[in-house]
Scaffold this active site. Structure first.
Site, PDB file in Angstrom:
ATOM      1  N   ASN A  51       0.736  -1.191  -0.091  1.00 47.83           N
ATOM      2  CA  ASN A  51       0.089  -0.021   0.060  1.00 47.83           C
ATOM      3  C   ASN A  51       1.022   1.347   0.039  1.00 47.83           C
ATOM      4  OD1 ASN A  51      -2.464  -1.616   0.226  1.00 47.83           O
ATOM      5  ND2 ASN A  51      -2.011  -1.656   2.526  1.00 47.83           N
ATOM      6  N   HIS A 137     -13.927  -1.508   5.942  1.00 50.66           N
ATOM      7  CA  HIS A 137     -12.852  -2.000   6.601  1.00 50.66           C
ATOM      8  C   HIS A 137     -13.154  -2.471   8.048  1.00 50.66           C
ATOM      9  CE1 HIS A 137      -8.934  -2.136   8.539  1.00 50.66           C
ATOM     10  NE2 HIS A 137      -8.625  -2.510   7.269  1.00 50.66           N
ATOM     11  N   SER A 187     -10.597  -0.809  -0.189  1.00 44.79           N
ATOM     12  CA  SER A 187      -9.358  -1.352  -0.186  1.00 44.79           C
ATOM     13  C   SER A 187      -8.881  -2.765  -0.887  1.00 44.79           C
ATOM     14  CB  SER A 187      -8.984  -1.535   1.445  1.00 44.79           C
ATOM     15  OG  SER A 187     -10.038  -2.663   2.005  1.00 44.79           O
ATOM     16  N   ASP A 212     -13.501   7.198   5.163  1.00 42.27           N
ATOM     17  CA  ASP A 212     -12.293   6.722   5.319  1.00 42.27           C
ATOM     18  C   ASP A 212     -11.274   6.754   3.938  1.00 42.27           C
ATOM     19  OD1 ASP A 212     -10.133   4.958   5.876  1.00 42.27           O
ATOM     20  OD2 ASP A 212     -11.053   3.514   6.583  1.00 42.27           O
ATOM     21  N   LYS A 246       0.117   4.400   4.602  1.00 40.77           N
ATOM     22  CA  LYS A 246       0.091   3.781   2.934  1.00 40.77           C
ATOM     23  C   LYS A 246       0.452   4.894   2.313  1.00 40.77           C
ATOM     24  CE  LYS A 246      -3.693   0.720   4.312  1.00 40.77           C
ATOM     25  NZ  LYS A 246      -5.034   0.541   4.978  1.00 40.77           N
TER      26      LYS A 246
HETATM   27  C1  LIG Z   1      -5.211  -0.051   6.320  1.00 34.77           C
HETATM   28  C2  LIG Z   1      -6.889   0.567   6.436  1.00 34.77           C
HETATM   29  C3  LIG Z   1      -7.128   1.124   7.519  1.00 34.77           C
HETATM   30  C4  LIG Z   1      -6.188   0.953   8.957  1.00 34.77           C
HETATM   31  O1  LIG Z   1      -5.237   1.752   8.959  1.00 34.77           O
HETATM   32  P1  LIG Z   1      -3.821   1.629   9.618  1.00 34.77           P
HETATM   33  O2  LIG Z   1      -3.074   2.823   9.920  1.00 34.77           O
HETATM   34  O3  LIG Z   1      -3.360   0.210   8.717  1.00 34.77           O
HETATM   35  O4  LIG Z   1      -4.468   0.763  11.136  1.00 34.77           O
HETATM   36  C5  LIG Z   1      -8.241   1.661   7.924  1.00 34.77           C
HETATM   37  N1  LIG Z   1      -9.105   1.609   6.794  1.00 34.77           N
HETATM   38  C6  LIG Z   1      -9.065   1.076   5.489  1.00 34.77           C
HETATM   39  C7  LIG Z   1      -9.938   1.235   4.455  1.00 34.77           C
HETATM   40  C8  LIG Z   1      -7.737   0.475   5.331  1.00 34.77           C
HETATM   41  O5  LIG Z   1      -7.400  -0.184   4.292  1.00 34.77           O
END
Ligand SMILES: *Cc1c(COP(=O)(O)O)cnc(C)c1O
Length: 408
Positions: A51, A137, A187, A212, A246
């Site tokens: 990512n 997620h 995601s 998100d 990411k």
């Molecule tokens: C990776 C992810 C998260 C969590 O983020 P982290 O910083 O890895 O805990 C939340 N929402 C989505 C859609 C993600 O892909």
């Protein structure tokens, strides 16, 4: 009274069941930095599963920011931020995130997961209603469940279903508060939420919206703010969420929105209050990531990513998509077949692990292909050749777009 069961015996039986269902997971050790090439279990692999979309996880300016912050502020944060004081790198980062996102204020968390848990838990009460997209997620699902609010799950990207649920909630007596939560770029599928339509609906029904942007921050919109910006709904989303892990190249998560939202979360988000602050190096690296994304070099990186996406789509014979996504699910279905496909790719030097239940639904196993800006044209060709030799049941691009804003 029956004899107490031995813990390990119970766990071994459960593990055997996971293996039998093809969903057993194990860690593979990497002896290198993360990047397009990694050394995993001694084998050099071309990585198409990260990512780290802009290649910032091992970018010199980001690394050096982490080193400098460690030298000046130490390795550890010492306590939660409300206890022995809140170190400068966190404040600088939050100001930069708020600016990047076009929000009044931001609050950082130790992860995106913790941001969702803290924010949703703080904002809704048991008498309230949360409406989620079915593909939201796990951290959003877990937070919604733990909040005790009534939970309604919409069919994926189904506006009619969303409106039905909003109407249902509005008809309850007493009328509950309603929080709608969606990802902007999903995601595991790489497709997009219809943000303008969702915003119009939540405004019509007086609901709050949380978006998100884990897979969109840094990648979309003129200011690289995310899909909220690209679809023209900046200022109309109450709660923006994201990760620093990411495209921004570090680790941690954030919520941004109004000053009142952030002040309230400082007072009530349990994953913020009761957790040690992220290390200064992580905050400083994330700040360098934000600065990089906003720089001309960041824009170059972003253009390179879309160039690679276009090359991959052409290589796979997919219709040119003017709305790129760095995430492309190669749907396999069967868990065991997905594992065999991933193993076959690994045999050809390509790292693209099988994504299985519970990350996606049962029987919807897939290889999740992600491109990053640091992949070369040649590496994309190598991938196309390896996929051609695989004979996957289907290589499908993300679902067609639902809004009308022209893309990059
Ligand atoms: C990776 C992810 C998260 C969590 O983020 P982290 O910083 O890895 O805990 C939340 N929402 C989505 C859609 C993600 O892909």
């Amino acid at each position: 009274m029956s004899a107490p069961e031995n813990l390990d015996a119970v766990l071994e039986a459960r593990l055997a069941e996971l293996r039998q269902r093809g969903i057993y997971r194990e860690l593979r050790r990497v002896d290198s930095a993360q990047g397009t090439r990694v050394r995993q279990d001694g084998q050099g692999l071309l990585n198409f599963s990260s990512n780290d979309y802009l290649g910032l996880a091992n970018e010199p300016s980001v690394r050096e920011a982490a080193i400098r912050a460690s030298e000046r502020f130490g390795a550890g944060a010492g306590s939660a931020r409300l206890i022995c004081g809140s170190q400068a790198p966190h404040h600088e980062l939050e100001q930069a995130i708020a600016e990047l996102k076009g929000a009044a204020a931001a609050l950082s968390f130790s992860s995106g997961y913790a941001a969702a848990m803290g924010a949703i838990g703080a904002l809704v009460r048991a008498q309230d209603v949360i409406i989620l997209d079915r593909l939201a997620h796990a951290c959003i699902v877990d937070a919604a469940r733990l909040s005790g609010a009534k939970l309604r799950v919409c069919a994926h990207n189904d506006l009619e279903d969303l409106e039905n649920k909003l109407r249902w909630a509005a008809g309850r007596v007493p009328r509950p508060r309603v929080l709608v939560v969606t990802e902007s770029v999903f995601s595991m599928d790489g497709d997009r939420a219809a943000l303008p339509e969702i915003v119009a609906l939540k405004e019509q029904y007086g609901a709050w919206l949380m978006v998100d942007e884990a897979h969109a921050t840094g990648l979309y919109g003129e200011g690289r703010r995310g899909l909220i910006e690209e679809t023209g709904v900046t200022g109309r989303v109450e709660i923006q969420m994201g990760t620093l892990g990411k495209a921004l190249g570090s680790a941690g998560g954030f919520i941004c929105g109004s000053r009142a939202l952030v002040d309230y979360l400082v007072n009530s988000a349990r994953t913020f209050i009761f957790s040690t602050a992220p290390v200064p190096a992580a905050a400083a690296a994330a700040l360098a990531g934000v600065r990089f994304v906003q720089s001309p070099a960041g824009e170059d990186r972003r253009q390179r990513l879309w160039q690679r996406v276009a090359e991959l789509q052409a290589g796979l014979g997919l219709p040119p998509q003017h709305r790129g996504s760095a995430i492309m699910p190669l749907r396999v279905g069967d868990e065991a077949l997905a594992m065999r496909s991933a193993a076959a790719l690994r045999g050809r030097g390509i790292l693209m692990p099988a994504i299985r239940y519970p990350t996606v639904a049962r029987g919807q196993a897939r290889l999740r292909l992600t491109l990053t800006a640091n992949h070369t044209r040649e590496e994309v060709s190598q991938l196309v050749a390896a996929l051609g030799a695989l004979e996957l049941p289907s290589v499908r691009p993300p679902t067609p777009p639902v809004d009308h804003v022209p893309n990059h």
